[in-house]
Design a protein around this motif. Structure first.
Motif, PDB file in Angstrom:
ATOM      1  N   LEU A  56       0.961   4.099  -2.858  1.00  0.00           N
ATOM      2  CA  LEU A  56       0.635   5.480  -2.507  1.00  0.00           C
ATOM      3  C   LEU A  56       1.729   6.418  -2.966  1.00  0.00           C
ATOM      4  O   LEU A  56       1.462   7.479  -3.533  1.00  0.00           O
ATOM      5  CB  LEU A  56       0.462   5.602  -0.996  1.00  0.00           C
ATOM      6  N   GLY A  86      -6.132   6.853   1.631  1.00  0.00           N
ATOM      7  CA  GLY A  86      -5.119   5.795   1.807  1.00  0.00           C
ATOM      8  C   GLY A  86      -4.130   6.166   2.896  1.00  0.00           C
ATOM      9  O   GLY A  86      -3.768   5.353   3.741  1.00  0.00           O
ATOM     10  N   GLY A  87      -3.706   7.426   2.881  1.00  0.00           N
ATOM     11  CA  GLY A  87      -2.719   7.869   3.869  1.00  0.00           C
ATOM     12  C   GLY A  87      -3.269   7.760   5.275  1.00  0.00           C
ATOM     13  O   GLY A  87      -2.610   7.234   6.180  1.00  0.00           O
ATOM     14  N   MET A 108       1.536   6.868  -6.707  1.00  0.00           N
ATOM     15  CA  MET A 108       0.422   7.710  -7.094  1.00  0.00           C
ATOM     16  C   MET A 108       0.711   9.172  -6.786  1.00  0.00           C
ATOM     17  O   MET A 108       0.452  10.072  -7.598  1.00  0.00           O
ATOM     18  CB  MET A 108      -0.848   7.265  -6.351  1.00  0.00           C
ATOM     19  N   LEU A 109       1.250   9.356  -5.604  1.00  0.00           N
ATOM     20  CA  LEU A 109       1.556  10.700  -5.166  1.00  0.00           C
ATOM     21  C   LEU A 109       2.506  11.376  -6.141  1.00  0.00           C
ATOM     22  O   LEU A 109       2.341  12.524  -6.543  1.00  0.00           O
ATOM     23  CB  LEU A 109       2.194  10.622  -3.777  1.00  0.00           C
ATOM     24  N   ILE A 120      -5.587   9.376  -2.338  1.00  0.00           N
ATOM     25  CA  ILE A 120      -4.323   9.432  -1.597  1.00  0.00           C
ATOM     26  C   ILE A 120      -4.568   9.800  -0.141  1.00  0.00           C
ATOM     27  O   ILE A 120      -4.016   9.201   0.773  1.00  0.00           O
ATOM     28  CB  ILE A 120      -3.362  10.446  -2.261  1.00  0.00           C
ATOM     29  N   ILE A 134       0.835  -1.207   0.000  1.00  0.00           N
ATOM     30  CA  ILE A 134       0.000   0.000   0.000  1.00  0.00           C
ATOM     31  C   ILE A 134       0.865   1.251   0.000  1.00  0.00           C
ATOM     32  O   ILE A 134       0.629   2.202  -0.746  1.00  0.00           O
ATOM     33  CB  ILE A 134      -0.949   0.002   1.221  1.00  0.00           C
ATOM     34  N   SER A 135       1.902   1.215   0.839  1.00  0.00           N
ATOM     35  CA  SER A 135       2.760   2.405   0.910  1.00  0.00           C
ATOM     36  C   SER A 135       3.412   2.684  -0.430  1.00  0.00           C
ATOM     37  O   SER A 135       3.443   3.822  -0.893  1.00  0.00           O
ATOM     38  CB  SER A 135       3.871   2.239   1.947  1.00  0.00           C
ATOM     39  N   LEU A 156      -3.407   4.241   6.347  1.00  0.00           N
ATOM     40  CA  LEU A 156      -2.081   3.704   6.662  1.00  0.00           C
ATOM     41  C   LEU A 156      -1.625   4.154   8.053  1.00  0.00           C
ATOM     42  O   LEU A 156      -1.122   3.371   8.855  1.00  0.00           O
ATOM     43  CB  LEU A 156      -1.087   4.190   5.612  1.00  0.00           C
TER      44      LEU A 156
END
Ligand code: ADP
Ligand code: MG
Ligand code: ZN
Length: 604
Positions: A16, A119-120, A19-20, A116, A12-13, A123
């Motif tokens: 992310l 997701g962040g 994507m970021l 994002i 996931i990280s 996380l």
């Protein structure tokens, strides 16, 4: 956190981050080219625009305009009302191309950032949860300030005092605490006050942590254990709030034990912090003191703490009503070592030739942890040789390996050194005993202390004397010289082992002369006005307050005092030479001798 969820987290990280990056670079590109309405107006006026592509949202009048310039450049204008822009362009004679906002653009500008964010947050929550789960066993979020203490509930301890070998006196001291926790009424009925705090102090590996756990196991009460370093965090105020939380929990669960391991991490002398971070520690310590003062005697909370460094603790912590009981846990004597070896040999099949007693004799200065390590290494040697039993040879090999490590800490002691130490300590002990104002002897030991001393002679804790008398100071000088004198009497040679004794004797003599006016030739004048302030360079900066002549006189007086003491002390020891031999003999056998045994030597 288990391995699986850690893997998922990683994926996931990474996603992310990718994507970021993507989103960032595209917005960056847009931002570089973006122009304001004013800039656009100016460009329109100067006629540098060759064509315009308007991307329009269908439902709302907003959109963005891609402006092609005559020099080949491109600008982007964020449009609040597309119709206004179209009118403006037509006025200037430019007909724009109008398109719908492309799908992926919506994704890039609105959906992706939202994703994002979500997701962040997810996380971060996961990580915090995992951290809490690790330390608390529970899943509460956002509890940095929670105590972190691990609570074990009554009944699920496996360790009892039986698992702690040796340490007989220490266990006896702690037994009453166990009794109190088991049945507080028995003590409160007769108005007894049970100590609030007990400080276990001694070199590393001697079983302090083990002892604390054993007490909880024995008393069958909840046991909160936390390490001093858990209080010391990056975040200011966290330590103090953890302390508060810890004691709150404890009060709810009384009677119980709160165990603070490695307390020196928080309870260091205040005001000596080097560099940053000590403010935080002071707060934590203050909070701890407040909490300890806060709960009443006999409320059923007993705070146990352990440290290797009692010398650096803040004195406030040792005040009555806090840690009012101090138990020294020292390196074990021969008997203790044999017991410890037996405990740790239980789950290791030993061959018949293993002689634990003999191993105990050759491992003076080893702590419980060293011995445990020794047997473990031996078992590894045996396993490597594919044997199902550990034999004496394995232990010998392990000894060499472990011994090298232990040597750094305590040194392996030769028989000759042992003998010298035995006589040295016996010399001190005899003088403690025969001189009226010092002593009596509590223990004599030739177990290395780990702080460099080969042995020690301990008098009973200070009596309540308000003043030192001249007589007592002279006697203390004699006692200090006793070790060296005994070495001199028995061995023709003398060793360097007495250097700290000599230093101590000299210091006392010097004080007598320069501070207390106790010598005839120098007179009743204070030549030593230092006020014990800790200040590096003080001695250097301190101008001599007296002449060279007086200096010489002082030195002569100090020497005279010490010389006289030496002669008297030697006489006394020679008078008791028989005791010197018998005491040394017992020390060589048992490494430690208590008051009763020692005093019996004078009778026979
Ligand atoms: P400390 O807290 O004093 O540094 P520990 O209690 O952590 O030492 O001891 C480390 C290990 O050494 C223990 O887990 C145990 O295996 C062994 N040990 C130390 N002292 C003893 C003892 N008296 N009896 C049995 N084992 C001991
Ligand atoms: Mg420990
Ligand atoms: Zn000495």
């Amino acid at each position: 956190m288990n391995k699986n969820s850690r893997g998922i987290n990683l994926v996931i990280s990474l996603l992310l981050i990718a994507m970021l990056f993507f989103w960032f670079s595209s917005t960056l590109r847009r931002m570089e080219n973006t122009c304001t309405q004013a800039e656009f107006d100016q460009m329109l006026d100067s006629g540098v625009i060759s064509g315009v592509l308007i991307e329009q949202n269908r439902e709302v009048p907003t959109g963005s305009a891609h402006i092609n310039l005559t020099d080949g450049g491109e600008k982007v204008l964020n449009v609040t009302d597309v119709n206004v822009l179209i009118a403006q362009l037509e006025e200037a004679g430019i007909s724009p191309v109008i398109e719908d906002v492309p799908g992926e653009n919506v994704f890039l500008t609105s959906i992706l950032p939202a994703l994002i964010m979500v997701g962040g947050i997810f996380l971060i929550l996961m990580m915090m949860n995992a951290q809490n789960a690790q330390v608390n066993g529970g899943g509460k979020m956002m509890n940095f300030g929670k105590s972190r203490a691990r609570m074990s509930v009554a009944g699920d301890h496996k360790i009892t005092l039986k698992d702690v070998a040796g340490l007989k006196e220490e266990k006896e001291d702690l037994q009453e605490i166990v009794d109190f926790l088991r049945d507080p009424a028995k003590f409160t009925r007769v108005g007894a006050r049970i100590p609030k705090g007990v400080l276990l102090e001694g070199p590393p590996g001697t079983g302090k942590t083990l002892l604390a756990k054993a007490i909880a196991g024995e008393a069958n009460v909840p046991f909160f254990s936390i390490s001093g370093s858990d209080f010391v965090e990056m975040f200011v105020g966290v330590g103090a709030s953890r302390v508060r939380d810890l004691f709150e929990e404890a009060k709810k669960n009384a009677p119980c034990i709160v165990f603070i391991d490695e307390i020196d991490a928080v309870a260091r002398r205040r005001g000596t912090g080097m560099g940053g971070g000590h403010d935080e520690r002071e707060q934590t310590l203050n909070q701890m003191l407040v909490e300890m003062d806060g709960f009443g005697v006999n409320e059923g909370i007993i705070v146990l703490a352990a440290t290797n460094r009692v010398d650096i603790l803040d004195p406030a912590i040792l005040r009555p009503g806090r840690f009012d009981r101090k138990i020294s846990v020292g390196a074990p004597d021969v008997g203790g070592r044999e017991d410890i070896l037996k405990v740790h040999a239980k789950n290791k099949p030993l061959s018949d030739d293993v002689d634990l007693k003999q191993i105990a004799q050759t491992t003076a200065g080893f702590t419980g942890a060293d011995l445990e390590n020794l047997l473990n290494e031996a078992a590894i040697v045996a396993a490597k040789a594919d044997r199902a039993f550990v034999n004496q040879e394995d232990i010998k090999k392990a000894f060499i390996k472990v011994g090298i490590g232990a040597e750094k800490k305590s040194r392996i002691i030769s028989d000759k050194e042992k003998k010298i130490t035995a006589y040295h300590e016996a010399g001190h002990a005899i003088l403690f005993h025969v001189l009226p104002d010092v002593g009596p002897v509590y223990t004599v030991s030739i177990i290395p202390t780990g702080q460099g001393a080969a042995g020690y002679t301990m008098p009973l804790p200070e009596r309540d004397d308000m003043f030192m008398t001249k007589g007592r100071m002279l006697q203390e000088i004699m006692v200090s010289l006793g070790g060296r004198i005994a070495e001199e009497i028995i061995f023709d040679d003398i060793t360097t082992g007495a250097s700290s004794d000599i230093k101590k004797a000299t210091q006392i003599a010097k004080k007598m002369v320069t501070r207390f006016g106790m010598s005839e030739n120098v007179g009743v004048i204070c030549y030593d006005d230092d006020d014990d302030e800790v200040f590096i360079g003080r001695d250097l900066a301190h101008a001599k307050a007296h002449s060279e002549l007086v200096s010489g006189e002082i030195d002569r007086e100090v020497k005279r005092i010490i010389d006289e003491c030496y002669v008297k002390a030697k006489e006394l020891i020679l008078q008791h030479e028989k005791v010197l031999h018998s005491c040394a003999q017992i020390l060589l056998e048992k490494e430690k001798i208590n008051r009763a045994e020692f005093e019996a030597l004078f009778v026979s």
